[in-house]
Design a protein around this motif. Structure first.
Motif, PDB file in Angstrom:
ATOM      1  N   ASP A   1      69.408  40.595  39.631  1.00 22.53           N
ATOM      2  CA  ASP A   1      68.145  41.102  40.643  1.00 22.53           C
ATOM      3  C   ASP A   1      67.733  42.498  40.763  1.00 22.53           C
ATOM      4  N   ASN A   2      68.815  43.353  40.285  1.00 21.81           N
ATOM      5  CA  ASN A   2      68.354  44.872  40.194  1.00 21.81           C
ATOM      6  C   ASN A   2      67.628  45.230  39.138  1.00 21.81           C
ATOM      7  N   ILE A   3      67.442  44.458  37.979  1.00 28.97           N
ATOM      8  CA  ILE A   3      66.844  44.871  36.739  1.00 28.97           C
ATOM      9  C   ILE A   3      65.100  45.134  36.986  1.00 28.97           C
ATOM     10  N   LYS A   4      64.924  46.326  36.520  1.00 33.11           N
ATOM     11  CA  LYS A   4      63.396  46.494  36.544  1.00 33.11           C
ATOM     12  C   LYS A   4      62.603  46.850  35.160  1.00 33.11           C
TER      13      LYS A   4
ATOM     14  N   CYS B   1      59.268  42.739  35.371  1.00 32.71           N
ATOM     15  CA  CYS B   1      59.774  43.706  34.895  1.00 32.71           C
ATOM     16  C   CYS B   1      59.028  44.294  33.614  1.00 32.71           C
TER      17      CYS B   1
ATOM     18  N   GLU C   1      71.647  51.122  36.622  1.00 29.15           N
ATOM     19  CA  GLU C   1      71.709  49.386  37.243  1.00 29.15           C
ATOM     20  C   GLU C   1      70.287  48.741  37.017  1.00 29.15           C
ATOM     21  N   HIS C   2      69.314  49.568  37.022  1.00 28.19           N
ATOM     22  CA  HIS C   2      68.009  48.994  36.745  1.00 28.19           C
ATOM     23  C   HIS C   2      67.519  48.761  35.366  1.00 28.19           C
ATOM     24  N   THR C   3      68.028  49.097  34.234  1.00 24.93           N
ATOM     25  CA  THR C   3      67.916  48.994  32.842  1.00 24.93           C
ATOM     26  C   THR C   3      68.685  48.145  32.115  1.00 24.93           C
TER      27      THR C   3
ATOM     28  N   ASN D   1      73.847  42.533  37.796  1.00 27.03           N
ATOM     29  CA  ASN D   1      73.118  42.134  38.872  1.00 27.03           C
ATOM     30  C   ASN D   1      71.621  41.953  38.428  1.00 27.03           C
TER      31      ASN D   1
END
Length: 451
Positions: free
Chosen positions: A4-7, A31, A72-74, A2
Motif C-alpha cells: 500500500d505504500n508503493i508509489k 504508481c 519504502e515508496h520504491t 507494505n
C-alpha cells in the motif's frame, strides 16, 4: 513489504508475461511504473502505449531518477530469468535497494486476499484463465494474474473491487512457495525444469510443499493419479470425485457432462477444443461450484470462453487451410495439442513446425519429444531456443531430428518455414514452442491468406 505504500515500481525483465502483469497492476493502482527488457516485443510496445516506458539497453543512466532512491515508496522487481551480471540489476543493489522476485511480490499482493492458486507443469495457464472467466462472467468477480493473454479480456491481469484473486502459480524456481492459497489446484506434475529440480522426485516434493501451504480449511483440487493429498480429485474421465463424461464433438465443438457424486451438469459446451481442456474445465467448474456460482452461469461462461493467446489459437480457419499456433514446449503438452488437432481434423495432412525450448529440456526429454513429433505427417524442426541457457555439447536440432521416426522431416530456419509454406500451402499447419517462434505467426498468416 507494505504494498500500500508503493508509489514507484521498476521491473527488470518487464517483457515477461508474469512481469508485465505486475507492471499493469501497479500502473492501475496509480504508481509510476517503468522497466527494462533485452528485446522489444509486441507486449513491451503495448506496455509503452499504456504509459509504462521500457528501455532495451543495459544502461543504468537510462533509468529515470525517480526509481533510484531506495525507500519504502520504491519497489524493484526482477525475474530470475535475467542474468546476474546485468548492470541495471547490480546498480540498484549498490544503491541499497532490496530487490524482490516477481513471485515474492505476488505473495505480498495475495496475502490479505482470498487466493485461488493454479499450479502444474502444464494446464495451469488455461485453467487459471478459465477460472477467472467463470468468476468474471458470472458476476462473482475477481482479480487475476495470468501466465498468458486472455482472449476474452485481451490482458494477462484482471481487476476487481472484491478481495478474490486468481493466481497462476509457477513451479519454476519454486516461485509458487511464496503463496498461501485458500484454494489450490494442481493440474499436472510431469518431470520438467530439471535444471532447477534435478529429478522428478524433487519436483514432486515442491508441489507437496505448495499444497501444504493451504490456509486452514482450504481446498486442494488435484488431478486424479497425482501422488499428492487432495480434498477433491478430478479427471477428464473417471474414476475421480468429479469428472467429465460423454465427451463428444459436434461441428468442431467439444461437449461433455460434468459429474459428481450428487449429480450431473449435462450438455456443457466448452469454447476451446481438446480433451485436455475439458480436464482443465472440470477443475475450473469445481472451483465455481465451491464458490456457489449457479449452474446456468457456469454453462454460459464455459461456452463463451475464448481461451488464451498461443494456446490452441486459430490463426487461419478457412476451407483451403487451417493454421493453429500453440505454446506447447513439453512432450506431454505437445501430445495433448497434436492429439486434439488430429481428433478435429482426422483426414487432413498435418504439417508441424516445432522450436525446442532450452538445451536441458531437449536433452532430458529427447526420446519423448521424438515420439510425439512423429505424430506429424511433415515435421519442420527449428534450432533450439536457448533462453537463459548456454549450449550443451551434442544437444541440438540434428540430434533430436535423428530420433524422430518419420519419412518427411527436416531442419529449418524461420525463412525456410516461410518458403516451405509459400511453396506447399499446407492444408493443416501448426506452429509449436515457447521461444520466438511466435514471430512466424503474422508472416505465415499472410502467406496462407493470400493466394
Amino acid at each position: 513489504m507494505n504494498i500500500d505504500n508503493i508509489k514507484q515500481v521498476y521491473l527488470i525483465g518487464v517483457g515477461g508475461i508474469g512481469m508485465s502483469a505486475l507492471a499493469r497492476y501497479f500502473r492501475h493502482l496509480g504508481c509510476l511504473v517503468a522497466g527494462y527488457d533485452k528485446t522489444e516485443t509486441a507486449l513491451t510496445v503495448q506496455l509503452g502505449a499504456e504509459g509504462i516506458p521500457v528501455i532495451y539497453l543495459d544502461d543504468f543512466d537510462l533509468v529515470a531518477d525517480a526509481f533510484k532512491t531506495a525507500g519504502e515508496h520504491t519497489l524493484i522487481i526482477y525475474t530470475p530469468a535475467v542474468p546476474g551480471g546485468l548492470d541495471i540489476l547490480n546498480q540498484f543493489q549498490r544503491l541499497g535497494h532490496t530487490l524482490y522476485k516477481r513471485s515474492q511480490v505476488l505473495g505480498f499482493i495475495s496475502r490479505s486476499r482470498f487466493t485461488i492458486a493454479v499450479a502444474g507443469t502444464h494446464g495451469k495457464t488455461t485453467t487459471s484463465t478459465l477460472v477467472a472467466h467463470l468468476l468474471k462472467d458470472s458476476g462473482y468477480d475477481c482479480s487475476a494474474f495470468l501466465g498468458g493473454i486472455s482472449t476474452n479480456y485481451n490482458s494477462n491481469v484482471l481487476f476487481s473491487e472484491n478481495d478474490v484473486v486468481v493466481v497462476e502459480a509457477d513451479e519454476y524456481d519454486r516461485s509458487f512457495l511464496t503463496l498461501h492459497p485458500d484454494v489450490a489446484v494442481v493440474t499436472s506434475a510431469d518431470a520438467d525444469h530439471l535444471d532447477i529440480y534435478g529429478d522428478k522426485a524433487h519436483l514432486e516434493e515442491s508441489f507437496n510443499l505448495f499444497l501444504h501451504q493451504l490456509q486452514a480449511g482450504g481446498t486442494a483440487i488435484v488431478k486424479a493419479g497425482l501422488p499428492f493429498e487432495a480434498t477433491i480429485r478430478y479427471a477428464a474421465d473417471g474414476p475421480a470425485d468429479v469428472y467429465a463424461e460423454n465427451i463428444h464433438i459436434v461441428d468442431g465443438a467439444f461437449f461433455f457432462d460434468y459429474v459428481w457424486s450428487g449429480g450431473r451438469m449435462g450438455g456443457l459446451h466448452l469454447g476451446v477444443p481438446g480433451k485436455h481442456n475439458i480436464e482443465n474445465a472440470v477443475a475450473a467448474i469445481t472451483i465455481a461450484r465451491q464458490l456457489g456460482i449457479a449452474a446456468a452461469d457456469i454453462r454460459r461462461a464455459l461456452s463463451s470462453f475464448a481461451g488464451v493467446k498461443r494456446r490452441f489459437e486459430y490463426i487461419v480457419k478457412a476451407d483451403h487451410s487451417v493454421y493453429i499456433d500453440d505454446y506447447a514446449h513439453h512432450p506431454e503438452e505437445l501430445r495433448a495439442f497434436l492429439s486434439a488437432v488430429k481428433q478435429l481434423y482426422p483426414t487432413k495432412k498435418l504439417t508441424a513446425v516445432f522450436q525446442p525450448h532450452l538445451y536441458t529440456r531437449t536433452r532430458d526429454f529427447a526420446d519423448e519429444f521424438a515420439a510425439v513429433l512423429a505424430m506429424a505427417d511433415t515435421l519442420l524442426l527449428m534450432d533450439i531456443y536457448p533462453a537463459r541457457e548456454l549450449p550443451i555439447d551434442g544437444v541440438d536440432a540434428p540430434m533430436l531430428l535423428g530420433k524422430v521416426v518419420s519419412e518427411d522431416k527436416r531442419i529449418v530456419s524461420a525463412d525456410d518455414v516461410k518458403d516451405y509454406v509459400r511453396a506447399h500451402r499446407p492444408e493443416l499447419l501448426v506452429t509449436m514452442g515457447a521461444g520466438d517462434i511466435d514471430l512466424l505467426v503474422k508472416p505465415l498468416k499472410s502467406i496462407l491468406e493470400h493466394a
